[in-house]
Enzyme design. Structure first.
Site, PDB file in Angstrom:
ATOM      1  N   HIS A  47      -5.373  26.781  36.594  1.00 51.70           N
ATOM      2  CA  HIS A  47      -4.026  26.603  36.002  1.00 51.70           C
ATOM      3  C   HIS A  47      -4.208  26.425  34.494  1.00 51.70           C
ATOM      4  O   HIS A  47      -4.664  25.378  34.035  1.00 51.70           O
ATOM      5  CB  HIS A  47      -3.318  25.380  36.597  1.00 51.70           C
ATOM      6  CG  HIS A  47      -1.912  25.229  36.104  1.00 51.70           C
ATOM      7  ND1 HIS A  47      -0.835  25.131  36.948  1.00 51.70           N
ATOM      8  CD2 HIS A  47      -1.392  25.169  34.856  1.00 51.70           C
ATOM      9  CE1 HIS A  47       0.278  25.012  36.246  1.00 51.70           C
ATOM     10  NE2 HIS A  47      -0.040  25.029  34.961  1.00 51.70           N
ATOM     11  N   HIS A  61      -2.715  27.578  30.387  1.00 53.47           N
ATOM     12  CA  HIS A  61      -1.775  28.230  29.467  1.00 53.47           C
ATOM     13  C   HIS A  61      -2.552  28.747  28.270  1.00 53.47           C
ATOM     14  O   HIS A  61      -3.072  27.961  27.483  1.00 53.47           O
ATOM     15  CB  HIS A  61      -0.694  27.249  29.015  1.00 53.47           C
ATOM     16  CG  HIS A  61       0.135  26.738  30.161  1.00 53.47           C
ATOM     17  ND1 HIS A  61       1.279  27.371  30.596  1.00 53.47           N
ATOM     18  CD2 HIS A  61      -0.055  25.690  30.994  1.00 53.47           C
ATOM     19  CE1 HIS A  61       1.771  26.713  31.647  1.00 53.47           C
ATOM     20  NE2 HIS A  61       0.971  25.695  31.911  1.00 53.47           N
ATOM     21  N   LEU A  62      -2.622  30.056  28.155  1.00 47.80           N
ATOM     22  CA  LEU A  62      -3.383  30.667  27.053  1.00 47.80           C
ATOM     23  C   LEU A  62      -2.488  31.111  25.907  1.00 47.80           C
ATOM     24  O   LEU A  62      -2.992  31.464  24.843  1.00 47.80           O
ATOM     25  CB  LEU A  62      -4.198  31.859  27.573  1.00 47.80           C
ATOM     26  CG  LEU A  62      -5.407  31.486  28.441  1.00 47.80           C
ATOM     27  CD1 LEU A  62      -6.001  32.738  29.099  1.00 47.80           C
ATOM     28  CD2 LEU A  62      -6.466  30.758  27.620  1.00 47.80           C
ATOM     29  N   ARG A  63      -1.160  31.124  26.123  1.00 45.00           N
ATOM     30  CA  ARG A  63      -0.211  31.552  25.082  1.00 45.00           C
ATOM     31  C   ARG A  63      -0.501  32.987  24.642  1.00 45.00           C
ATOM     32  O   ARG A  63      -1.078  33.776  25.377  1.00 45.00           O
ATOM     33  CB  ARG A  63      -0.224  30.580  23.887  1.00 45.00           C
ATOM     34  CG  ARG A  63      -0.157  29.093  24.249  1.00 45.00           C
ATOM     35  CD  ARG A  63       1.071  28.700  25.030  1.00 45.00           C
ATOM     36  NE  ARG A  63       1.247  27.252  25.066  1.00 45.00           N
ATOM     37  CZ  ARG A  63       1.888  26.608  26.027  1.00 45.00           C
ATOM     38  NH1 ARG A  63       2.408  27.253  27.058  1.00 45.00           N
ATOM     39  NH2 ARG A  63       2.030  25.297  25.967  1.00 45.00           N
ATOM     40  N   ASN A  95       4.257  31.789  31.460  1.00 41.52           N
ATOM     41  CA  ASN A  95       5.471  31.287  30.785  1.00 41.52           C
ATOM     42  C   ASN A  95       5.439  31.548  29.289  1.00 41.52           C
ATOM     43  O   ASN A  95       5.550  30.639  28.473  1.00 41.52           O
ATOM     44  CB  ASN A  95       5.705  29.796  31.092  1.00 41.52           C
ATOM     45  CG  ASN A  95       4.585  28.895  30.603  1.00 41.52           C
ATOM     46  OD1 ASN A  95       3.437  29.309  30.505  1.00 41.52           O
ATOM     47  ND2 ASN A  95       4.920  27.645  30.292  1.00 41.52           N
ATOM     48  N   LYS A 137       4.028  32.874  40.151  1.00 41.65           N
ATOM     49  CA  LYS A 137       4.349  31.506  39.750  1.00 41.65           C
ATOM     50  C   LYS A 137       5.836  31.223  39.885  1.00 41.65           C
ATOM     51  O   LYS A 137       6.666  31.967  39.361  1.00 41.65           O
ATOM     52  CB  LYS A 137       3.918  31.284  38.284  1.00 41.65           C
ATOM     53  CG  LYS A 137       4.175  29.878  37.747  1.00 41.65           C
ATOM     54  CD  LYS A 137       3.304  28.824  38.411  1.00 41.65           C
ATOM     55  CE  LYS A 137       3.746  27.412  38.049  1.00 41.65           C
ATOM     56  NZ  LYS A 137       3.183  26.911  36.801  1.00 41.65           N
ATOM     57  N   HIS A 157       5.465  25.151  40.439  1.00 40.51           N
ATOM     58  CA  HIS A 157       5.762  23.966  39.617  1.00 40.51           C
ATOM     59  C   HIS A 157       6.720  23.124  40.449  1.00 40.51           C
ATOM     60  O   HIS A 157       7.900  23.445  40.559  1.00 40.51           O
ATOM     61  CB  HIS A 157       6.383  24.348  38.267  1.00 40.51           C
ATOM     62  CG  HIS A 157       6.608  23.149  37.394  1.00 40.51           C
ATOM     63  ND1 HIS A 157       5.857  22.892  36.267  1.00 40.51           N
ATOM     64  CD2 HIS A 157       7.452  22.090  37.527  1.00 40.51           C
ATOM     65  CE1 HIS A 157       6.251  21.734  35.734  1.00 40.51           C
ATOM     66  NE2 HIS A 157       7.224  21.237  36.480  1.00 40.51           N
ATOM     67  N   HIS A 212      -0.632  21.092  39.447  1.00 43.27           N
ATOM     68  CA  HIS A 212      -0.680  19.820  38.716  1.00 43.27           C
ATOM     69  C   HIS A 212       0.009  18.674  39.482  1.00 43.27           C
ATOM     70  O   HIS A 212       1.013  18.140  39.049  1.00 43.27           O
ATOM     71  CB  HIS A 212      -0.123  19.939  37.300  1.00 43.27           C
ATOM     72  CG  HIS A 212       1.104  20.792  37.122  1.00 43.27           C
ATOM     73  ND1 HIS A 212       2.222  20.671  37.907  1.00 43.27           N
ATOM     74  CD2 HIS A 212       1.388  21.771  36.249  1.00 43.27           C
ATOM     75  CE1 HIS A 212       3.132  21.539  37.505  1.00 43.27           C
ATOM     76  NE2 HIS A 212       2.643  22.221  36.504  1.00 43.27           N
ATOM     77  N   LEU A 215       4.371  17.735  31.708  1.00 35.91           N
ATOM     78  CA  LEU A 215       5.164  17.781  32.928  1.00 35.91           C
ATOM     79  C   LEU A 215       4.315  18.332  34.064  1.00 35.91           C
ATOM     80  O   LEU A 215       3.529  19.251  33.828  1.00 35.91           O
ATOM     81  CB  LEU A 215       6.410  18.653  32.724  1.00 35.91           C
ATOM     82  CG  LEU A 215       7.476  18.002  31.830  1.00 35.91           C
ATOM     83  CD1 LEU A 215       8.561  18.999  31.469  1.00 35.91           C
ATOM     84  CD2 LEU A 215       8.080  16.769  32.530  1.00 35.91           C
ATOM     85  N   ASP A 218      -4.218  22.759  33.442  1.00 34.23           N
ATOM     86  CA  ASP A 218      -2.889  22.822  32.826  1.00 34.23           C
ATOM     87  C   ASP A 218      -2.994  22.658  31.312  1.00 34.23           C
ATOM     88  O   ASP A 218      -2.073  22.150  30.670  1.00 34.23           O
ATOM     89  CB  ASP A 218      -1.944  21.774  33.429  1.00 34.23           C
ATOM     90  CG  ASP A 218      -0.485  22.022  33.066  1.00 34.23           C
ATOM     91  OD1 ASP A 218      -0.149  23.161  32.683  1.00 34.23           O
ATOM     92  OD2 ASP A 218       0.312  21.076  33.147  1.00 34.23           O
ATOM     93  N   HIS A 272       0.336  22.994  22.103  1.00 36.00           N
ATOM     94  CA  HIS A 272       1.537  23.071  21.268  1.00 36.00           C
ATOM     95  C   HIS A 272       1.132  22.637  19.865  1.00 36.00           C
ATOM     96  O   HIS A 272       0.255  21.776  19.715  1.00 36.00           O
ATOM     97  CB  HIS A 272       2.621  22.105  21.767  1.00 36.00           C
ATOM     98  CG  HIS A 272       3.201  22.473  23.106  1.00 36.00           C
ATOM     99  ND1 HIS A 272       4.214  23.388  23.261  1.00 36.00           N
ATOM    100  CD2 HIS A 272       2.911  22.047  24.358  1.00 36.00           C
ATOM    101  CE1 HIS A 272       4.527  23.516  24.542  1.00 36.00           C
ATOM    102  NE2 HIS A 272       3.736  22.711  25.237  1.00 36.00           N
ATOM    103  N   ALA A 289       6.331  19.239  26.054  1.00 34.55           N
ATOM    104  CA  ALA A 289       5.457  18.789  27.138  1.00 34.55           C
ATOM    105  C   ALA A 289       4.207  19.655  27.184  1.00 34.55           C
ATOM    106  O   ALA A 289       4.297  20.874  27.117  1.00 34.55           O
ATOM    107  CB  ALA A 289       6.189  18.889  28.464  1.00 34.55           C
TER     108      ALA A 289
HETATM  109  C1  NCD Z   1       3.335  23.503  30.216  1.00 34.31           C
HETATM  110  C2  NCD Z   1       3.473  24.349  28.958  1.00 34.31           C
HETATM  111  O1  NCD Z   1       3.503  23.781  27.843  1.00 34.31           O
HETATM  112  O2  NCD Z   1       3.542  25.573  29.067  1.00 34.31           O
HETATM  113  N1  NCD Z   1       3.612  22.134  29.898  1.00 34.31           N
HETATM  114  C3  NCD Z   1       3.255  21.051  30.611  1.00 34.31           C
HETATM  115  O3  NCD Z   1       3.661  19.959  30.260  1.00 34.31           O
HETATM  116  N2  NCD Z   1       2.467  21.138  31.648  1.00 34.31           N
HETATM  117  C4  NCD Z   1       4.215  24.035  31.284  1.00 34.31           C
HETATM  118  C5  NCD Z   1       3.931  23.456  32.648  1.00 34.31           C
HETATM  119  O4  NCD Z   1       2.906  23.744  33.259  1.00 34.31           O
HETATM  120  O5  NCD Z   1       4.757  22.678  33.138  1.00 34.31           O
HETATM  121 ZN    ZN Z   2       1.206  24.441  33.460  1.00 33.40          ZN
END
Ligand code: NCD
Ligand code: ZN
Length: 356
Positions: free
Chosen positions: A13, A15-17, A41, A99, A136, A174, A219, A247, A251, A263
């Site tokens: 899990h 997030h690579l953006r 996302n 997802k 999620h 998560h 989150l 996760d 940011h 988050a």
């Molecule tokens: C994640 C994100 O920033 O993309 N944020 C988080 O708090 N975990 C999104 C997610 O997995 O809920």
């Molecule tokens: Zn996530």
């Protein structure tokens, strides 16, 4: 035990953006993880096989020289998802999973699902294919307290869903509560769960006592200490339904340290070291390899990685203070920035084939 060699882990899990952020964060993950489930996302989200293939190319192009990190792609489920497109993506190896974000549940989830019952044809098709649904697990109803949103989701949405689709493989992502741990134990092997370092190492006191700590905000939100303990007990028990998913969610500093902070915790640079601390503190280092490197591949029906990483218990290293990102003045602040680390990653052991 001061030294531990394990099969190379994977991050189930992540997030690579995209763009400059992708280029900045990918090396931290690629340095340790063999594969990573790339969350869809983005803005706009990655919804189709074609969009996932294009995102996969951008990730591959951003890999550091010499890296063979493999991104595993996901499609973002919407009210309009086409089951034929998902099937084509899965069968051609472009897509690994789908997802589900309830609409509005978290960062960039505005296009998420509003009516899960309407998705029965999609979920039936995924069941036939053996294509996992990654969830999620939080309701978004305004009247449900934020600390209860995972438990209510499990009771109202997930429990009926796994009964309605008994062959659908589900990962509750998560997990943060004792209720989630109990549900996964009860429904394994159909249902599995990822667990983040921050939910194992922290609880809501860390987020709120003595001043709000935005870098602990993610989150689903951190819960009470007894829920944290349930997660620690679950992973340290060695139960095969629990596996590594950081996760890691970067940011910009200014967007976290804000009157309305985003988050997400950026854990990629130190995730494996932090997991090692948790297992070590609970005399369960012998269970770390299963959690980090074996349980995830087994659930997804993939082989474990062939090569290894070695962790060494050695003082002297700290969580980095900042990650520079092109075009961002303040960069990204990792989770637990500046804190000493008990474990370091020593070196990469040779491939198994080279050792024999
Ligand atoms: C994640 C994100 O920033 O993309 N944020 C988080 O708090 N975990 C999104 C997610 O997995 O809920
Ligand atoms: Zn996530």
């Amino acid at each position: 035990m001061d030294r531990l060699t394990l099969r190379r882990p994977d991050d189930w899990h992540l997030h690579l953006r995209d763009g400059a952020m992708l280029a900045a964060v990918l090396p931290d993950t690629a340095a340790v993880m063999g594969r990573g489930i790339a969350m869809p996302n983005l803005v706009p989200p990655v919804r189709t096989t074609a969009e996932a293939a294009a995102y996969r190319e951008r990730i591959l192009a951003a890999r550091p020289a010499g890296s063979d990190f493999t991104p595993l792609m996901t499609a973002y489920l919407t009210d309009d998802t086409d089951p034929d497109d998902l099937a084509a993506g899965f069968e051609t190896g472009v897509l690994t999973a789908v997802k589900l974000y309830p609409a509005g549940a978290t960062t960039n989830s505005a296009s998420g699902v509003t009516d899960i019952d309407a998705l029965t044809p999609v979920l039936e098709r995924m069941s036939e294919l053996g294509m996992p649904l990654l969830v999620h697990g939080e309701v978004t109803d305004a009247h449900v307290d934020i600390f209860d949103r995972e438990a209510v989701f499990i009771e109202q949405i997930l429990a009926p869903l796994v009964v309605r689709h008994p062959r659908l493989k589900v990962v509750l992502e998560h997990v943060t509560t004792a209720e989630a741990v109990a549900f996964v134990r009860e429904h394994a092997p159909q249902v599995a769960a990822t667990v983040t370092p921050q939910h194992l190492l922290a609880n809501r006191n860390d987020l709120l006592v003595g001043g709000v700590k935005p870098h602990y905000y993610c989150l689903p939100v951190l819960k009470r200490a007894r829920h944290q303990q349930a997660l620690v007990d679950a992973v340290c028990s060695g139960h095969p339904a629990f596996f590594l998913g950081t996760d890691s969610a970067p940011h910009a500093v200014g967007r976290k340290e804000s009157a309305c902070g985003c988050a997400g915790c950026y854990t990629a640079p130190v995730a494996l070291q932090l997991y090692a601390e948790v297992f070590d503190a609970n005399d369960a280092l012998d269970k770390l390899e299963g959690f980090a490197s074996l349980n995830g591949p087994a659930f997804y029906g993939l082989p474990p990685n062939n090569d290894h990483v070695t962790l060494v218990r050695r003082p002297g290293s700290r969580v980095p203070d900042r990650l520079d990102v092109d075009g961002l003045t303040d960069g990204v602040q990792p989770f637990l920035a500046g804190r000493p680390l008990a474990w370091q990653i020593a070196e990469n052991a040779p491939h198994a084939s080279e050792m024999s």
